[in-house]
Design a protein around this motif. Structure first.
Motif, PDB file in Angstrom:
ATOM      1  N   PHE A 310       0.794  -1.228   0.000  1.00 32.46           N
ATOM      2  CA  PHE A 310       0.000   0.000   0.000  1.00 32.46           C
ATOM      3  C   PHE A 310       0.829   1.281   0.000  1.00 32.46           C
ATOM      4  CE2 PHE A 310      -2.685  -3.253   2.029  1.00 32.46           C
ATOM      5  CZ  PHE A 310      -3.770  -3.220   1.163  1.00 32.46           C
ATOM      6  N   GLY A 311       2.127   1.162   0.121  1.00 33.61           N
ATOM      7  CA  GLY A 311       2.995   2.335   0.144  1.00 33.61           C
ATOM      8  C   GLY A 311       3.660   2.501   1.504  1.00 33.61           C
ATOM      9  N   LEU A 312       4.964   2.703   1.496  1.00 35.92           N
ATOM     10  CA  LEU A 312       5.705   2.833   2.747  1.00 35.92           C
ATOM     11  C   LEU A 312       5.271   4.065   3.527  1.00 35.92           C
ATOM     12  CD1 LEU A 312       9.249   1.987   1.313  1.00 35.92           C
ATOM     13  CD2 LEU A 312       7.747   0.446   2.589  1.00 35.92           C
ATOM     14  N   LEU A 313       5.089   5.182   2.827  1.00 38.30           N
ATOM     15  CA  LEU A 313       4.693   6.412   3.510  1.00 38.30           C
ATOM     16  C   LEU A 313       3.288   6.311   4.103  1.00 38.30           C
ATOM     17  CD1 LEU A 313       6.084   9.254   1.216  1.00 38.30           C
ATOM     18  CD2 LEU A 313       6.586   8.931   3.645  1.00 38.30           C
ATOM     19  N   ARG A 314       2.354   5.743   3.352  1.00 37.76           N
ATOM     20  CA  ARG A 314       0.985   5.608   3.859  1.00 37.76           C
ATOM     21  C   ARG A 314       0.961   4.749   5.121  1.00 37.76           C
ATOM     22  NH1 ARG A 314      -0.291   4.691  -1.733  1.00 37.76           N
ATOM     23  NH2 ARG A 314      -1.331   6.492  -2.660  1.00 37.76           N
ATOM     24  N   THR A 315       1.688   3.651   5.084  1.00 39.02           N
ATOM     25  CA  THR A 315       1.692   2.738   6.230  1.00 39.02           C
ATOM     26  C   THR A 315       2.332   3.396   7.450  1.00 39.02           C
ATOM     27  OG1 THR A 315       1.897   0.894   4.669  1.00 39.02           O
ATOM     28  CG2 THR A 315       2.336   0.418   6.980  1.00 39.02           C
ATOM     29  N   PHE A 316       3.452   4.063   7.229  1.00 35.80           N
ATOM     30  CA  PHE A 316       4.121   4.759   8.336  1.00 35.80           C
ATOM     31  C   PHE A 316       3.210   5.840   8.908  1.00 35.80           C
ATOM     32  CE2 PHE A 316       6.827   7.701  10.509  1.00 35.80           C
ATOM     33  CZ  PHE A 316       7.877   6.948  11.007  1.00 35.80           C
ATOM     34  N   GLY A 317       2.561   6.611   8.028  1.00 36.97           N
ATOM     35  CA  GLY A 317       1.658   7.669   8.486  1.00 36.97           C
ATOM     36  C   GLY A 317       0.501   7.126   9.299  1.00 36.97           C
ATOM     37  N   LEU A 318      -0.025   5.980   8.904  1.00 35.41           N
ATOM     38  CA  LEU A 318      -1.083   5.337   9.678  1.00 35.41           C
ATOM     39  C   LEU A 318      -0.599   5.012  11.085  1.00 35.41           C
ATOM     40  CD1 LEU A 318      -3.852   3.950   9.963  1.00 35.41           C
ATOM     41  CD2 LEU A 318      -2.804   1.879   8.997  1.00 35.41           C
ATOM     42  N   GLY A 319       0.613   4.491  11.191  1.00 33.79           N
ATOM     43  CA  GLY A 319       1.167   4.167  12.507  1.00 33.79           C
ATOM     44  C   GLY A 319       1.317   5.393  13.385  1.00 33.79           C
ATOM     45  N   ALA A 320       1.787   6.507  12.812  1.00 36.63           N
ATOM     46  CA  ALA A 320       1.928   7.743  13.585  1.00 36.63           C
ATOM     47  C   ALA A 320       0.569   8.237  14.067  1.00 36.63           C
ATOM     48  CB  ALA A 320       2.618   8.804  12.733  1.00 36.63           C
ATOM     49  N   ALA A 321      -0.453   8.131  13.202  1.00 37.54           N
ATOM     50  CA  ALA A 321      -1.803   8.554  13.588  1.00 37.54           C
ATOM     51  C   ALA A 321      -2.359   7.678  14.706  1.00 37.54           C
ATOM     52  CB  ALA A 321      -2.718   8.517  12.367  1.00 37.54           C
ATOM     53  N   LEU A 322      -2.142   6.378  14.620  1.00 34.96           N
ATOM     54  CA  LEU A 322      -2.625   5.461  15.657  1.00 34.96           C
ATOM     55  C   LEU A 322      -1.953   5.744  16.995  1.00 34.96           C
ATOM     56  CD1 LEU A 322      -2.720   2.100  13.647  1.00 34.96           C
ATOM     57  CD2 LEU A 322      -4.689   3.372  14.537  1.00 34.96           C
ATOM     58  N   PHE A 323      -0.667   6.093  16.962  1.00 36.09           N
ATOM     59  CA  PHE A 323       0.046   6.407  18.195  1.00 36.09           C
ATOM     60  C   PHE A 323      -0.581   7.617  18.885  1.00 36.09           C
ATOM     61  CE2 PHE A 323       3.803   8.827  20.016  1.00 36.09           C
ATOM     62  CZ  PHE A 323       3.776   8.157  21.236  1.00 36.09           C
ATOM     63  N   GLY A 324      -0.810   8.698  18.128  1.00 28.83           N
ATOM     64  CA  GLY A 324      -1.411   9.891  18.719  1.00 28.83           C
ATOM     65  C   GLY A 324      -2.822   9.658  19.203  1.00 28.83           C
ATOM     66  N   ALA A 325      -3.612   8.936  18.413  1.00 31.01           N
ATOM     67  CA  ALA A 325      -5.021   8.713  18.761  1.00 31.01           C
ATOM     68  C   ALA A 325      -5.190   7.795  19.960  1.00 31.01           C
ATOM     69  CB  ALA A 325      -5.762   8.128  17.556  1.00 31.01           C
ATOM     70  N   VAL A 339      -3.818  -5.118  36.401  1.00 34.48           N
ATOM     71  CA  VAL A 339      -2.682  -5.723  35.716  1.00 34.48           C
ATOM     72  C   VAL A 339      -3.085  -6.227  34.328  1.00 34.48           C
ATOM     73  CG1 VAL A 339      -1.046  -7.644  35.753  1.00 34.48           C
ATOM     74  CG2 VAL A 339      -1.486  -6.336  37.844  1.00 34.48           C
ATOM     75  N   LEU A 340      -4.245  -6.865  34.226  1.00 32.33           N
ATOM     76  CA  LEU A 340      -4.700  -7.406  32.939  1.00 32.33           C
ATOM     77  C   LEU A 340      -5.018  -6.292  31.954  1.00 32.33           C
ATOM     78  CD1 LEU A 340      -7.002 -10.388  34.026  1.00 32.33           C
ATOM     79  CD2 LEU A 340      -4.705 -10.496  33.032  1.00 32.33           C
ATOM     80  N   VAL A 341      -5.651  -5.232  32.424  1.00 36.39           N
ATOM     81  CA  VAL A 341      -5.999  -4.104  31.548  1.00 36.39           C
ATOM     82  C   VAL A 341      -4.728  -3.408  31.058  1.00 36.39           C
ATOM     83  CG1 VAL A 341      -7.092  -1.830  31.453  1.00 36.39           C
ATOM     84  CG2 VAL A 341      -8.268  -3.744  32.555  1.00 36.39           C
ATOM     85  N   ILE A 342      -3.795  -3.204  31.957  1.00 35.75           N
ATOM     86  CA  ILE A 342      -2.534  -2.563  31.567  1.00 35.75           C
ATOM     87  C   ILE A 342      -1.780  -3.423  30.557  1.00 35.75           C
ATOM     88  CG2 ILE A 342      -0.236  -1.901  32.405  1.00 35.75           C
ATOM     89  CD1 ILE A 342      -1.634  -1.016  35.014  1.00 35.75           C
ATOM     90  N   GLY A 343      -1.719  -4.728  30.818  1.00 32.72           N
ATOM     91  CA  GLY A 343      -1.052  -5.635  29.880  1.00 32.72           C
ATOM     92  C   GLY A 343      -1.715  -5.629  28.513  1.00 32.72           C
ATOM     93  N   GLY A 344      -3.063  -5.652  28.502  1.00 34.04           N
ATOM     94  CA  GLY A 344      -3.787  -5.626  27.234  1.00 34.04           C
ATOM     95  C   GLY A 344      -3.564  -4.328  26.476  1.00 34.04           C
ATOM     96  N   THR A 345      -3.489  -3.218  27.208  1.00 36.12           N
ATOM     97  CA  THR A 345      -3.233  -1.919  26.580  1.00 36.12           C
ATOM     98  C   THR A 345      -1.862  -1.892  25.922  1.00 36.12           C
ATOM     99  OG1 THR A 345      -4.617  -0.827  28.236  1.00 36.12           O
ATOM    100  CG2 THR A 345      -3.098   0.566  26.987  1.00 36.12           C
ATOM    101  N   LEU A 346      -0.861  -2.445  26.600  1.00 32.97           N
ATOM    102  CA  LEU A 346       0.484  -2.502  26.031  1.00 32.97           C
ATOM    103  C   LEU A 346       0.535  -3.395  24.792  1.00 32.97           C
ATOM    104  CD1 LEU A 346       2.635  -2.735  29.287  1.00 32.97           C
ATOM    105  CD2 LEU A 346       2.504  -0.803  27.711  1.00 32.97           C
ATOM    106  N   VAL A 347      -0.210  -4.484  24.810  1.00 26.45           N
ATOM    107  CA  VAL A 347      -0.243  -5.377  23.646  1.00 26.45           C
ATOM    108  C   VAL A 347      -0.786  -4.646  22.417  1.00 26.45           C
ATOM    109  CG1 VAL A 347      -1.407  -7.397  22.667  1.00 26.45           C
ATOM    110  CG2 VAL A 347      -0.335  -7.539  24.925  1.00 26.45           C
ATOM    111  N   VAL A 348      -1.810  -3.805  22.636  1.00 31.57           N
ATOM    112  CA  VAL A 348      -2.394  -3.058  21.506  1.00 31.57           C
ATOM    113  C   VAL A 348      -1.461  -1.943  21.045  1.00 31.57           C
ATOM    114  CG1 VAL A 348      -4.294  -1.563  20.787  1.00 31.57           C
ATOM    115  CG2 VAL A 348      -4.758  -3.618  22.136  1.00 31.57           C
ATOM    116  N   THR A 349      -0.994  -1.106  21.982  1.00 29.63           N
ATOM    117  CA  THR A 349      -0.211   0.074  21.598  1.00 29.63           C
ATOM    118  C   THR A 349       1.173  -0.290  21.084  1.00 29.63           C
ATOM    119  OG1 THR A 349       0.455   0.330  23.917  1.00 29.63           O
ATOM    120  CG2 THR A 349      -1.424   1.624  23.154  1.00 29.63           C
ATOM    121  N   LEU A 350       1.885  -1.145  21.826  1.00 28.70           N
ATOM    122  CA  LEU A 350       3.231  -1.541  21.411  1.00 28.70           C
ATOM    123  C   LEU A 350       3.198  -2.743  20.484  1.00 28.70           C
ATOM    124  CD1 LEU A 350       6.310  -1.295  21.640  1.00 28.70           C
ATOM    125  CD2 LEU A 350       6.208  -2.688  23.721  1.00 28.70           C
TER     126      LEU A 350
END
Length: 457
Positions: A310-325, A339-350
């Motif tokens: 889909f394009g390197l720039l588009r994919t990278f830009g999507l990641g930056a947007a997801l990080f901010g949002a 502990v479970l909620v924090i762990g699940g949050t880290l799995v999604v964000t990182l």
């Protein structure tokens, strides 16, 4: 005869080093290097503040420990410049082997370093010097590792194969936090602080020997061989880089802000935040980060492949947007203290979101610069911006947390602002490429190297 000999040499090297083997070697090598580097980050939040800076209260000791963590990132541009020159003049492979020696030596010596109680002020001084040695090693390593994969990869697959060395960051974090989590679970607190943490650093000696053996099996890249054979190497790569590619250099650094801050927020700062502010047990926090890193490992090549599609720039830009949002909901979920909620949050964000930036990053940055200054170019983009984007992130977030009276919302504002900056730089790179599209077509018609076009000013 000379041309026939060179052609035969290239064919032999390509047969001996298939792209799959090269990508695997890159992943293993960077895993070991980043294990060494991020091991310090994990120790800074739970060990070094107590053993090397014990004269301060808990928050100040953590701040100082994270400041020494940041020093490694300050040293990384020096390593990037020195080994960027070396890699562009002598070769990618030679630079990689040298940086691994440097990195391993610094990590092992930290493992035998006396504490403040034993030698007083010399303990933190020596710790800082060894952290600088680590920074120089990793500063020179990253550019060569990703270029070995990107420059060997076929067209249309550079994002995927270039993502394999990137696996080393979450894999190294997973290995480092995993070792610390294991040691924390089998040793009591006194044993862990007295000698247990040193095992993780001394283990580096074994890992470095494995990494050196693997990297010595891989041949030099076709792009560097072409530059060498055609006698087009830059006499002083850094000077040539600044002369021809200043704008791409600055825009690349801008895109790096969201990526570096994202990893060090969820992979490094989160450990100290959850254990110190939210009173989550240390072992649970380490396991949460380790689980997120384990998810991130297969996601990085997946995002790299999506970047090819889909394009390197588009994919990278999507990641930056997801990080901010994701910043607001992530810290809101952290504050539940579960502990479970924090762990699940880290799995999604990182684990899930972060790879959208880190997967296509190597191929994206390599495409910004011509081959004769590419090692210097990608190293400067990654390492110079990394001083703020990566090294200072735990320190900045800790200071914002203190300024906010323990509330995370000042940190959220910072994260969203840096995400927006990176998105702006992605858009500007895309606009520059559109503007240079006619020039690229003209270069192709005249059989000139298209890779040079993005670097024109």
């Amino acid at each position: 005869m000379q041309q026939e000999k060179q052609q035969q040499e290239k064919q032999q090297e390509q047969q001996a080093s298939p792209i799959g083997k090269i990508a695997f070697a890159g992943a293993i090598g960077t895993t070991i290097e980043w294990y060494d580097f991020f091991l310090y980050g994990t120790a800074a939040g739970i060990v070094f503040d107590k053993l090397f800076f014990p004269k301060f209260d808990s928050l100040v000791g953590t701040l100082i420990a994270f400041a020494t963590f940041a020093i490694g990132f300050v040293a990384r541009p020096l390593g990037g410049i020195v080994f960027g020159h070396f890699g562009d003049r002598v070769g990618r492979k030679t630079a990689l082997v040298t940086t691994m020696f440097i990195m391993g030596a610094g990590t092992c010596l930290i493992g035998v370093l006396p504490t403040y109680e034993s030698i007083g002020v010399w303990a933190p001084v020596l710790l800082v010097l060894l952290r600088i040695l680590q920074g120089i090693g990793i500063g020179g390593e990253w550019g060569g590792a990703v270029l070995m994969s990107v420059e060997h990869a076929p067209e249309g697959r550079k994002g995927y194969y270039g993502s394999w060395p990137q696996i080393g960051v979450p894999a190294g974090l997973m290995l480092g936090t995993g070792v610390f989590a294991l040691l924390s679970s089998v040793l009591d607190s006194e044993q862990f602080l007295t000698w247990g943490w040193r095992i993780a650093f001394l283990l580096s000696a074994v890992l470095v020997l494995i990494g050196l053996y693997i990297r010595l099996q891989v041949y030099e890249t076709p792009a560097f061989r072409s530059v060498r054979d055609q006698h087009t190497r830059a006499r002083i790569p850094l000077v040539e880089l600044l002369r021809t590619s200043k704008v791409n250099l600055l825009l690349g650094m801008g895109t790096r802000m969201a990526e570096g801050i994202a990893f060090n927020t969820w992979g490094v700062f989160a450990i100290a935040y959850t254990t110190t502010e939210l009173h989550v047990p240390r072992t649970h926090a380490l396991i949460g980060v380790m689980a997120a890193a384990a998810v991130c490992v297969p996601m990085i090549p997946l995002w790299g492949a999506l970047g090819d599609r889909f394009g390197l720039l588009r994919t990278f830009g999507l990641g930056a947007a997801l990080f901010g949002a994701s910043a607001v909901p992530a810290f809101a979920l952290f504050d539940t203290g579960s502990v479970l909620v924090i762990g699940g949050t880290l799995v999604v964000t990182l684990g899930l979101f972060y790879g959208a930036m880190y997967g296509p990053q190597a191929a994206l940055y390599a495409d910004l610069f011509p081959a004769n200054v590419r090692y210097s170019g990608v190293s400067c983009v990654y390492q110079v911006s990394g001083v703020v984007a990566s090294g200072c992130t735990p320190l900045i977030l800790t200071a914002l947390l203190s300024a906010g009276g323990g509330s995370p919302w000042l940190m959220v504002v910072y994260i969203v602002a840096m995400s927006a900056l990176s998105l702006l730089c992605v858009v500007l790179i895309a606009l520059r490429r559109r503007r240079h599209a006619p020039a690229a077509a003209s270069e192709r018609e005249s059989h000139a190297p298209v890779a040079e076009v993005p670097a024109q000013q």
